[in-house]
Design a protein around this motif. Structure first.
Motif, PDB file in Angstrom:
ATOM      1  N   TYR A  13       1.026  -1.320  -0.003  1.00 26.66           N
ATOM      2  CA  TYR A  13      -0.083  -0.200  -0.136  1.00 26.66           C
ATOM      3  C   TYR A  13       0.657   1.367   0.035  1.00 26.66           C
ATOM      4  O   TYR A  13       1.922   1.364   0.931  1.00 26.66           O
ATOM      5  CB  TYR A  13      -0.994   0.025   1.283  1.00 26.66           C
ATOM      6  CG  TYR A  13      -1.906  -1.080   1.080  1.00 26.66           C
ATOM      7  CD1 TYR A  13      -3.148  -0.941   0.537  1.00 26.66           C
ATOM      8  CD2 TYR A  13      -1.789  -2.408   1.994  1.00 26.66           C
ATOM      9  CE1 TYR A  13      -3.897  -2.081   0.523  1.00 26.66           C
ATOM     10  CE2 TYR A  13      -2.629  -3.501   1.949  1.00 26.66           C
ATOM     11  CZ  TYR A  13      -3.694  -3.394   1.131  1.00 26.66           C
ATOM     12  OH  TYR A  13      -4.606  -4.344   0.971  1.00 26.66           O
ATOM     13  N   TYR A  58     -17.367   1.415   4.491  1.00 26.56           N
ATOM     14  CA  TYR A  58     -16.070   0.940   3.950  1.00 26.56           C
ATOM     15  C   TYR A  58     -15.771  -0.236   5.028  1.00 26.56           C
ATOM     16  O   TYR A  58     -15.346  -1.335   4.389  1.00 26.56           O
ATOM     17  CB  TYR A  58     -14.964   1.978   4.174  1.00 26.56           C
ATOM     18  CG  TYR A  58     -13.609   1.392   3.304  1.00 26.56           C
ATOM     19  CD1 TYR A  58     -13.358   2.008   2.094  1.00 26.56           C
ATOM     20  CD2 TYR A  58     -12.821   0.659   3.937  1.00 26.56           C
ATOM     21  CE1 TYR A  58     -12.253   1.741   1.522  1.00 26.56           C
ATOM     22  CE2 TYR A  58     -11.575   0.355   3.301  1.00 26.56           C
ATOM     23  CZ  TYR A  58     -11.207   0.828   1.971  1.00 26.56           C
ATOM     24  OH  TYR A  58     -10.392   0.595   1.389  1.00 26.56           O
ATOM     25  N   TRP A  62     -16.017  -4.216   3.808  1.00 21.76           N
ATOM     26  CA  TRP A  62     -14.763  -5.005   3.842  1.00 21.76           C
ATOM     27  C   TRP A  62     -14.950  -6.298   4.672  1.00 21.76           C
ATOM     28  O   TRP A  62     -14.438  -7.565   4.239  1.00 21.76           O
ATOM     29  CB  TRP A  62     -13.389  -4.177   4.370  1.00 21.76           C
ATOM     30  CG  TRP A  62     -12.249  -5.134   4.464  1.00 21.76           C
ATOM     31  CD1 TRP A  62     -11.343  -5.374   3.461  1.00 21.76           C
ATOM     32  CD2 TRP A  62     -11.747  -5.795   5.536  1.00 21.76           C
ATOM     33  NE1 TRP A  62     -10.421  -6.392   3.755  1.00 21.76           N
ATOM     34  CE2 TRP A  62     -10.628  -6.420   5.204  1.00 21.76           C
ATOM     35  CE3 TRP A  62     -12.055  -5.940   7.032  1.00 21.76           C
ATOM     36  CZ2 TRP A  62      -9.833  -7.147   6.082  1.00 21.76           C
ATOM     37  CZ3 TRP A  62     -11.191  -6.315   7.793  1.00 21.76           C
ATOM     38  CH2 TRP A  62     -10.092  -7.127   7.177  1.00 21.76           C
ATOM     39  N   SER A  66     -14.928  -9.961   3.161  1.00 27.01           N
ATOM     40  CA  SER A  66     -13.946 -10.961   3.669  1.00 27.01           C
ATOM     41  C   SER A  66     -14.502 -12.157   4.006  1.00 27.01           C
ATOM     42  O   SER A  66     -13.777 -13.333   3.886  1.00 27.01           O
ATOM     43  CB  SER A  66     -13.195 -10.267   4.983  1.00 27.01           C
ATOM     44  OG  SER A  66     -12.434  -9.285   4.678  1.00 27.01           O
ATOM     45  N   SER A  72      -8.914 -11.335   2.507  1.00 30.21           N
ATOM     46  CA  SER A  72      -8.895  -9.939   2.668  1.00 30.21           C
ATOM     47  C   SER A  72      -8.825  -8.982   1.709  1.00 30.21           C
ATOM     48  O   SER A  72      -9.062  -8.034   1.509  1.00 30.21           O
ATOM     49  CB  SER A  72      -8.250  -9.608   4.069  1.00 30.21           C
ATOM     50  OG  SER A  72      -6.860  -9.849   3.882  1.00 30.21           O
ATOM     51  N   TYR A  73      -7.625  -9.445   1.111  1.00 28.15           N
ATOM     52  CA  TYR A  73      -7.198  -8.483  -0.282  1.00 28.15           C
ATOM     53  C   TYR A  73      -8.413  -8.310  -1.286  1.00 28.15           C
ATOM     54  O   TYR A  73      -8.472  -7.621  -1.831  1.00 28.15           O
ATOM     55  CB  TYR A  73      -5.822  -8.925  -0.703  1.00 28.15           C
ATOM     56  CG  TYR A  73      -5.287  -7.881  -1.855  1.00 28.15           C
ATOM     57  CD1 TYR A  73      -4.953  -6.585  -1.425  1.00 28.15           C
ATOM     58  CD2 TYR A  73      -5.151  -8.362  -3.187  1.00 28.15           C
ATOM     59  CE1 TYR A  73      -4.561  -5.803  -2.372  1.00 28.15           C
ATOM     60  CE2 TYR A  73      -4.953  -7.432  -3.967  1.00 28.15           C
ATOM     61  CZ  TYR A  73      -4.354  -6.172  -3.529  1.00 28.15           C
ATOM     62  OH  TYR A  73      -4.109  -5.230  -4.627  1.00 28.15           O
ATOM     63  N   TYR A  76     -10.878  -6.031  -0.124  1.00 25.46           N
ATOM     64  CA  TYR A  76     -10.402  -4.812  -0.163  1.00 25.46           C
ATOM     65  C   TYR A  76     -10.734  -4.475  -1.690  1.00 25.46           C
ATOM     66  O   TYR A  76     -11.398  -3.182  -1.946  1.00 25.46           O
ATOM     67  CB  TYR A  76      -9.328  -4.797   0.233  1.00 25.46           C
ATOM     68  CG  TYR A  76      -8.508  -3.644  -0.478  1.00 25.46           C
ATOM     69  CD1 TYR A  76      -8.555  -2.159   0.015  1.00 25.46           C
ATOM     70  CD2 TYR A  76      -7.467  -3.648  -1.726  1.00 25.46           C
ATOM     71  CE1 TYR A  76      -7.959  -1.117  -0.645  1.00 25.46           C
ATOM     72  CE2 TYR A  76      -7.027  -2.741  -2.280  1.00 25.46           C
ATOM     73  CZ  TYR A  76      -7.055  -1.502  -1.547  1.00 25.46           C
ATOM     74  OH  TYR A  76      -6.595  -0.281  -2.255  1.00 25.46           O
ATOM     75  N   GLU A  82     -13.422   1.374  -3.582  1.00 25.94           N
ATOM     76  CA  GLU A  82     -12.264   0.945  -4.077  1.00 25.94           C
ATOM     77  C   GLU A  82     -12.470   0.667  -5.660  1.00 25.94           C
ATOM     78  O   GLU A  82     -11.666   0.928  -6.572  1.00 25.94           O
ATOM     79  CB  GLU A  82     -11.483  -0.093  -3.584  1.00 25.94           C
ATOM     80  CG  GLU A  82     -11.145   0.180  -2.206  1.00 25.94           C
ATOM     81  CD  GLU A  82     -10.157   1.166  -1.907  1.00 25.94           C
ATOM     82  OE1 GLU A  82      -9.561   1.395  -2.975  1.00 25.94           O
ATOM     83  OE2 GLU A  82      -9.666   1.754  -1.106  1.00 25.94           O
TER      84      GLU A  82
END
Length: 107
Positions: A13, A58, A62, A66, A72-73, A76, A82
């Motif tokens: 990130y 957000y 997420w 998840s 988790s990625y 995201y 996003e």
């Protein structure tokens, strides 16, 4: 306002928007127009949701994603905020033509 905190970021990130700031990993990222545009899209999203609800939605989105993806990625990457920012980050005129609440189309 753009700030630089190189020890603030996890793994790959490099940027983050926390109203009213854009926080970047390095000074070199200040010249990355696509990254800055991506983060400005998030600032606009935060503004139209009156900031705190943005963060609540957000995180909730997420968490739900998840559980759905067990990754988790990937969760995201599929958060509506996003998805809107990634889809439009290369269009440097996007914020001048963006309609309010556009992230809803990316749910």
């Amino acid at each position: 306002m753009i700030l630089v905190f190189k020890h603030f970021f996890y793994k790959n990130y490099v940027g983050l928007s926390l109203w009213p700031f854009i926080i970047l990993k390095t000074d070199a990222h200040k010249t990355d127009t696509v990254l800055i545009n991506h983060e400005k899209i998030h600032l606009k999203q935060q503004q139209e949701l009156l900031i705190l609800p943005f963060y609540a939605i957000y995180v909730t989105e997420w968490l739900i994603r998840s559980v759905l993806y067990l990754d988790s990625y990937r969760a995201y990457q599929n958060i509506s905020f996003e998805r809107e920012a990634y889809h439009n980050e290369k269009n440097l005129d996007y914020l001048t033509t963006r309609k309010p609440w556009s992230f809803i189309g990316y749910l």
